[in-house]
Design a protein around this motif. Sequence first.
Motif, PDB file in Angstrom:
ATOM      1  N   UNK A   1      -0.013 -23.597   9.652  1.00 17.93           N
ATOM      2  CA  UNK A   1      -1.425 -23.272   9.493  1.00 17.93           C
ATOM      3  C   UNK A   1      -1.830 -22.142  10.433  1.00 17.93           C
ATOM      4  N   UNK A   2      -1.343 -22.177  11.677  1.00 19.29           N
ATOM      5  CA  UNK A   2      -1.658 -21.102  12.613  1.00 19.29           C
ATOM      6  C   UNK A   2      -1.070 -19.775  12.147  1.00 19.29           C
ATOM      7  N   UNK A   3       0.138 -19.810  11.603  1.00 17.12           N
ATOM      8  CA  UNK A   3       0.729 -18.582  11.066  1.00 17.12           C
ATOM      9  C   UNK A   3      -0.113 -18.028   9.929  1.00 17.12           C
ATOM     10  N   UNK A   4      -0.572 -18.922   9.051  1.00 15.86           N
ATOM     11  CA  UNK A   4      -1.411 -18.485   7.940  1.00 15.86           C
ATOM     12  C   UNK A   4      -2.724 -17.888   8.463  1.00 15.86           C
ATOM     13  N   UNK A   5      -3.334 -18.548   9.475  1.00  9.26           N
ATOM     14  CA  UNK A   5      -4.570 -18.016  10.050  1.00  9.26           C
ATOM     15  C   UNK A   5      -4.333 -16.634  10.652  1.00  9.26           C
ATOM     16  N   UNK A   6      -3.215 -16.458  11.327  1.00 12.63           N
ATOM     17  CA  UNK A   6      -2.914 -15.144  11.899  1.00 12.63           C
ATOM     18  C   UNK A   6      -2.766 -14.094  10.802  1.00 12.63           C
ATOM     19  N   UNK A   7      -2.138 -14.443   9.687  1.00 10.34           N
ATOM     20  CA  UNK A   7      -2.017 -13.504   8.578  1.00 10.34           C
ATOM     21  C   UNK A   7      -3.387 -13.176   7.993  1.00 10.34           C
ATOM     22  N   UNK A   8      -4.251 -14.192   7.847  1.00  9.78           N
ATOM     23  CA  UNK A   8      -5.593 -13.962   7.303  1.00  9.78           C
ATOM     24  C   UNK A   8      -6.422 -13.079   8.234  1.00  9.78           C
ATOM     25  N   UNK A   9      -6.302 -13.304   9.543  1.00 11.37           N
ATOM     26  CA  UNK A   9      -7.032 -12.477  10.506  1.00 11.37           C
ATOM     27  C   UNK A   9      -6.543 -11.047  10.428  1.00 11.37           C
ATOM     28  N   UNK A  10      -5.236 -10.874  10.341  1.00 12.57           N
ATOM     29  CA  UNK A  10      -4.685  -9.523  10.218  1.00 12.57           C
ATOM     30  C   UNK A  10      -5.153  -8.866   8.934  1.00 12.57           C
ATOM     31  N   UNK A  11      -5.208  -9.625   7.850  1.00  9.92           N
ATOM     32  CA  UNK A  11      -5.681  -9.089   6.580  1.00  9.92           C
ATOM     33  C   UNK A  11      -7.153  -8.697   6.672  1.00  9.92           C
ATOM     34  N   UNK A  12      -7.960  -9.542   7.322  1.00 10.66           N
ATOM     35  CA  UNK A  12      -9.391  -9.249   7.459  1.00 10.66           C
ATOM     36  C   UNK A  12      -9.605  -8.019   8.334  1.00 10.66           C
ATOM     37  N   UNK A  13      -8.827  -7.892   9.406  1.00  7.55           N
ATOM     38  CA  UNK A  13      -8.960  -6.725  10.257  1.00  7.55           C
ATOM     39  C   UNK A  13      -8.506  -5.470   9.524  1.00  7.55           C
ATOM     40  N   UNK A  14      -7.480  -5.616   8.703  1.00  5.91           N
ATOM     41  CA  UNK A  14      -6.981  -4.467   7.957  1.00  5.91           C
ATOM     42  C   UNK A  14      -7.913  -4.088   6.814  1.00  5.91           C
ATOM     43  N   UNK A  15      -8.740  -5.019   6.364  1.00  5.36           N
ATOM     44  CA  UNK A  15      -9.631  -4.729   5.239  1.00  5.36           C
ATOM     45  C   UNK A  15     -10.793  -3.822   5.641  1.00  5.36           C
ATOM     46  N   UNK A  16     -11.006  -3.655   6.934  1.00  4.58           N
ATOM     47  CA  UNK A  16     -12.046  -2.719   7.368  1.00  4.58           C
ATOM     48  C   UNK A  16     -11.691  -1.305   6.928  1.00  4.58           C
ATOM     49  N   UNK A  17     -10.412  -0.962   7.038  1.00  2.55           N
ATOM     50  CA  UNK A  17      -9.895   0.314   6.540  1.00  2.55           C
ATOM     51  C   UNK A  17      -8.553   0.004   5.890  1.00  2.55           C
ATOM     52  N   UNK A  18      -8.592  -0.490   4.636  1.00  2.00           N
ATOM     53  CA  UNK A  18      -7.354  -1.016   4.041  1.00  2.00           C
ATOM     54  C   UNK A  18      -6.380   0.078   3.611  1.00  2.00           C
ATOM     55  N   UNK A  19      -5.240   0.173   4.316  1.00  2.00           N
ATOM     56  CA  UNK A  19      -4.194   1.067   3.821  1.00  2.00           C
ATOM     57  C   UNK A  19      -3.455   0.409   2.671  1.00  2.00           C
ATOM     58  N   UNK A  20      -2.696   1.182   1.920  1.00  2.00           N
ATOM     59  CA  UNK A  20      -1.986   0.662   0.749  1.00  2.00           C
ATOM     60  C   UNK A  20      -0.950  -0.371   1.144  1.00  2.00           C
ATOM     61  N   UNK A  21      -0.339  -0.230   2.320  1.00  2.00           N
ATOM     62  CA  UNK A  21       0.697  -1.178   2.745  1.00  2.00           C
ATOM     63  C   UNK A  21       0.116  -2.562   3.013  1.00  2.00           C
ATOM     64  N   UNK A  22      -1.122  -2.641   3.505  1.00  2.00           N
ATOM     65  CA  UNK A  22      -1.740  -3.941   3.765  1.00  2.00           C
ATOM     66  C   UNK A  22      -1.990  -4.679   2.461  1.00  2.00           C
ATOM     67  N   UNK A  23      -2.447  -3.949   1.431  1.00  2.00           N
ATOM     68  CA  UNK A  23      -2.673  -4.598   0.145  1.00  2.00           C
ATOM     69  C   UNK A  23      -1.359  -5.062  -0.460  1.00  2.00           C
ATOM     70  N   UNK A  24      -0.300  -4.303  -0.276  1.00  2.00           N
ATOM     71  CA  UNK A  24       0.996  -4.682  -0.819  1.00  2.00           C
ATOM     72  C   UNK A  24       1.520  -5.926  -0.125  1.00  2.00           C
ATOM     73  N   UNK A  25       1.378  -6.011   1.207  1.00  2.00           N
ATOM     74  CA  UNK A  25       1.888  -7.175   1.919  1.00  2.00           C
ATOM     75  C   UNK A  25       1.095  -8.427   1.549  1.00  2.00           C
ATOM     76  N   UNK A  26      -0.210  -8.304   1.340  1.00  2.00           N
ATOM     77  CA  UNK A  26      -1.005  -9.459   0.935  1.00  2.00           C
ATOM     78  C   UNK A  26      -0.599  -9.922  -0.456  1.00  2.00           C
ATOM     79  N   UNK A  27      -0.334  -8.961  -1.349  1.00  2.00           N
ATOM     80  CA  UNK A  27       0.103  -9.340  -2.691  1.00  2.00           C
ATOM     81  C   UNK A  27       1.479  -9.991  -2.647  1.00  2.00           C
ATOM     82  N   UNK A  28       2.364  -9.494  -1.779  1.00  2.00           N
ATOM     83  CA  UNK A  28       3.683 -10.102  -1.643  1.00  2.00           C
ATOM     84  C   UNK A  28       3.573 -11.524  -1.117  1.00  2.00           C
ATOM     85  N   UNK A  29       2.678 -11.754  -0.144  1.00  2.00           N
ATOM     86  CA  UNK A  29       2.495 -13.099   0.389  1.00  2.00           C
ATOM     87  C   UNK A  29       2.030 -14.054  -0.692  1.00  2.00           C
ATOM     88  N   UNK A  30       1.109 -13.598  -1.538  1.00  2.00           N
ATOM     89  CA  UNK A  30       0.599 -14.495  -2.569  1.00  2.00           C
ATOM     90  C   UNK A  30       1.666 -14.784  -3.612  1.00  2.00           C
TER      91      UNK A  30
END
Length: 117
Positions: A18-47
């Motif tokens: 759960x903590x690992x998932x929270x860390x990934x979500x926090x990283x995703x939220x921080x990256x969504x402020x200025x979302x590069x293409x690699x962040x969207x790809x990693x989130x899609x890969x995780x899902x």
Amino acid sequence: MPDRLAQLRRQRALAQEQLDWLNREIATAEASKAPPASARTSAAEESTLGLAPPAAGSPALSTEATTTAEEDIIARYRVGSDTLKKDVKKGCVMYFFAALLLLGALVVILYFSLRSR
């Protein structure tokens, strides 16, 4: 005792996941402020790998889309205060008459059962 130890280790592993998932979500939220293409790809890969919990929804969706969807669902089932008051009043009246009918039936049963004595 070994069962308790195994259970505690399992709980610790679940908490770590759960903590690992929270860390990934926090990283995703921080990256969504200025979302590069690699962040969207990693989130899609995780899902697609199933790393994100299914209850959290798709990580590829933005929080705005999730909030809008939640508001739409809540609005669909929202009941006006007047309707709720009418339903409560009707329910109370129905319970009153049901209790009155039950009391009357009890009195009739007692009357006929005690009358023969």
